[in-house]
Design a protein around this motif. Structure first.
Motif: not given
Lengths: 298, 387
Positions: A191-196
């Protein structure tokens, strides 16, 4: 005073209305802390920007129902866009740094935003009226009550349920909860945590801004409007439990009732009472009424 | 021995340098420390007062200055905080050698700075603080001068307006702070047969007035007297209007809410019939001197519809200039002495500082807001300049 049931009813409604206005602002604060673990001092400044943006939109659209709706939504969109730039460009560089740096950053953000607001809108005071269809009072059977305050009473629970549904019943909500629990593992799972994180910061900032736009018909729009609301928002999330949406909802109700009823019985001591209440709750449950202790988390 | 001579020579050189600097300073500009709220919710007050200061300083300097020296403004932000305000004053005294001050704006910050003026023996002209405490009892000293009408004067004037409104019973409301207490006390002392039906105060800087509005509505009074100011007054009006407060009660408000800035901010939301006061209104046309002042102010600010605060800063500079001229020196002890009993021609006529109380007999406007000719911005009608 409360031998008159009508007066008691009005004061209860006043308490709920104030609480729901505060909840909308505190919800964004607790959302940001819950996932990003950042205490956002700039939340009050976001709230202020929201009110000013709504003011500018209403100047263009005119004093109409649609104009007000656009003002509220537009404030969220504009503040969300600003928050995205701030989060991606600056704040994201501090996630792995010590908390003090994050605190200093959000505090610096307050000063920068206040100066920008002063440059764009000046130091004058402005007013936004309630939308035409929510002006005046409605007959509730036992008394007339302002439509706009009733609207706030209804809007708070709607927003609370919407956030709850999103967090508990959608895939994105599960991702957010996972990010709150263990972002390293979530990242490892692809999962792209940055975008989260960006999404959470943008949503929290947009909620603050829309809270400012919604509060404007009951207050003045001026460069000092952020200072007091941020204190109330922090009291709410601290007594409710940092990161807990239900806690913020209950905390807002407690503070709303304490502010309205306390101003009748406690006079100037009502301010002290809110701090005393916070201290007592923290002594009994340091993690707040609905927060989780560290041992409960792990 | 050589070492000792070197020290003496150094000390002498330093002394000459210091004396030289002093001599230069005597010929340079006269520094005025201007301490006002320039950020946050009070910024519109500070910017307004400062606009008046700037305009008066320009007039003085264009006319050749005072004692042949120009005024120089050193502006500091007091943020409505006594700690910040006093720190700014000490900084200006210590680092800039300022001996004459205008400000701060509010009663709380003015009380704090006045004590520094007493300790440091520097002139402190308060343009806008209204609390009696600033120049009462032990707080009165030789270096503090209060230009705004104090609460005891306001109280007596207010009762005359109340009688004109045919008020029979009154409720008091407002922030729980010195101005409210002092003003209400002065009204009570003068209101004679008018009955008091209750007092409903809210904590300082409260933003939700719904509980108080409900109390006022259920109280047995025909007239409400209030003190919330600026943005808080705007919030009160917006919260009280849907409850029908202004339809069921007569309302008279203090805290200079007759200011055009308040009327402009509220626009059509400002209820007709509300009585208020103001240090100045741009649309008053009863004096030629005021018309000339407003014309100059409009040019200075780039708009015709100016606010009330500039006149307070303008008058403060005029008093300072006249006092320095009369004293023939910038020495603060002599300037303070010259301010005692000094009369200055202002846009609203002659104003004199009482040498016993150090308070000026500044007039104020009282009137009733009405939206006339379909205008969105209300003006005070039945306008009276009360001296």
């Amino acid at each position: 005073m409360f031998t008159n049931p009508t007066v008691l009813f009005i004061q209860v409604m006043n308490s709920v209305s104030l609480a729901m206005n505060l909840f909308i602002i505190a919800a964004g604060l607790t959302l940001i802390f819950g996932v990003l673990r950042i205490v956002n001092f700039a939340h009050g400044a976001f709230y202020m920007v929201g009110a000013y943006v709504a003011l500018s939109i209403l100047r263009v659209t005119g004093d109409t129902d649609l104009g007000f709706l656009l003002g509220v939504l537009g404030s969220g969109v504009v503040m969300g866009a600003i928050a995205f730039v701030v989060e991606r460009g600056l704040l994201s560089r501090l996630y792995d740094k010590e908390h003090m740096l994050q605190l200093l950053f959000t505090f610096a953000l307050v000063l920068v935003i206040k100066d920008i607001v002063k440059m764009i809108w000046g130091t004058g005071q402005y007013s936004i009226g309630a939308p035409p269809f929510l002006r005046g009072a409605v007959n509730l059977g036992i008394t007339y009550y302002p439509k706009y305050m009733l609207f706030l009473c209804a809007l708070g629970p709607i927003i609370a349920i919407a956030i709850w549904f999103f967090m508990e019943r959608t895939r994105w909500g599960r991702i957010l909860r996972a990010a709150r629990e263990d972002r390293v593992m979530l990242n490892a799972l692809g999962t792209d945590v940055k975008m989260v994180y960006s999404g959470v910061f943008v949503t929290g900032a947009a909620l603050a801004a829309m809270g400012g736009a919604l509060a404007a018909p009951r207050s003045a729009v001026d460069p000092g409007m952020d200072a007091l609301v941020i204190i109330d928002a922090f009291i709410i999330v601290i007594i409710g439990g940092l990161g807990s949406l239900l806690g913020s909802f209950v905390g807002a109700l407690i503070l709303g009732f304490l502010t309205v009823m306390g101003s009748i019985y406690l006079g100037e001591w009502v301010i002290v009472a809110s701090y005393v209440m916070m201290v007592v709750i923290l002594l009994v449950r340091p993690w707040g009424l609905f927060g989780k202790a560290d041992e409960e988390r792990h | 021995m050589i070492y000792s001579k070197a020290i003496k020579a150094g000390a002498l050189a330093l002394g000459v340098a210091v004396l030289g600097t002093t001599a230069v300073a005597e010929d340079g500009p006269i520094k005025i420390g201007v301490i006002l709220p320039m950020s946050g919710g009070g910024a519109y007050v500070g910017e307004g007062i400062n606009a008046g200061v700037e305009m008066a300083v320009k007039e003085v300097n264009d006319a050749g200055g005072v004692l042949g020296r120009p005024f120089q403004i050193l502006l500091r932000d007091e943020q409505l905080r006594p700690d910040v305000s006093t720190a700014a004053m000490r900084e200006l005294i210590t680092l800039e050698g300022v001996q004459h001050f205008i400000g701060p704006a509010t009663s709380a910050t003015s009380l704090a700075n006045s004590q520094i003026a007493r300790e440091e023996k520097v002139v402190n002209i308060s343009p806008s603080a209204k609390t009696e405490a600033l120049t009462a009892g032990d707080n009165l000293h030789d270096f503090i001068f209060q230009l705004a009408p104090t609460t005891d004067v306001d109280g007596a004037r207010t009762v005359e307006v109340l009688k004109g409104m045919d008020a029979k019973s009154v409720c008091f409301t407002g922030f729980d702070y010195a101005y409210s207490h002092d003003w209400f006390k002065a009204i009570r002392a003068n209101m004679g047969d008018i009955r008091e039906a209750g007092e409903f105060l809210v904590p300082m800087n409260a933003t939700d007035f719904s509980a108080t509005i409900t109390q006022l509505l259920s109280s047995d009074c025909d007239t409400i007297i209030g003190t919330q100011y600026g943005g808080s007054f705007i919030a009160f009006v917006k919260q009280a209007t849907p409850f029908g407060l202004f339809q069921t009660k007569k309302v008279l408000w203090g805290s200079n809410t007759g200011d055009h800035a308040v009327a402009a901010a509220l626009g059509a939301e400002l209820p007709d019939g509300l009585w208020a006061s103001a240090a100045d209104v741009w649309y008053f046309d009863g004096l030629e001197s005021h018309a000339a002042y407003q014309k100059a102010l409009a040019a200075h600010q780039g708009r015709k519809e100016t606010d009330m605060w500039p006149i307070t800063g303008y008058n403060a500079v005029k008093f300072l200039a006249a006092a320095i001229e009369a004293a023939g020196t910038t020495d603060p002890v002599a300037v303070a002495a010259a301010l005692d009993g000094l009369t200055v021609q202002t846009p609203l006529g002659e104003i004199t500082i009482d040498p016993k109380t150090n308070r000026a007999n500044s007039p104020e406007f009282y009137g009733r807001f009405e939206h006339e000719d379909g205008s969105d911005i209300a003006r005070m009608t039945d306008l009276r300049l009360v001296r």
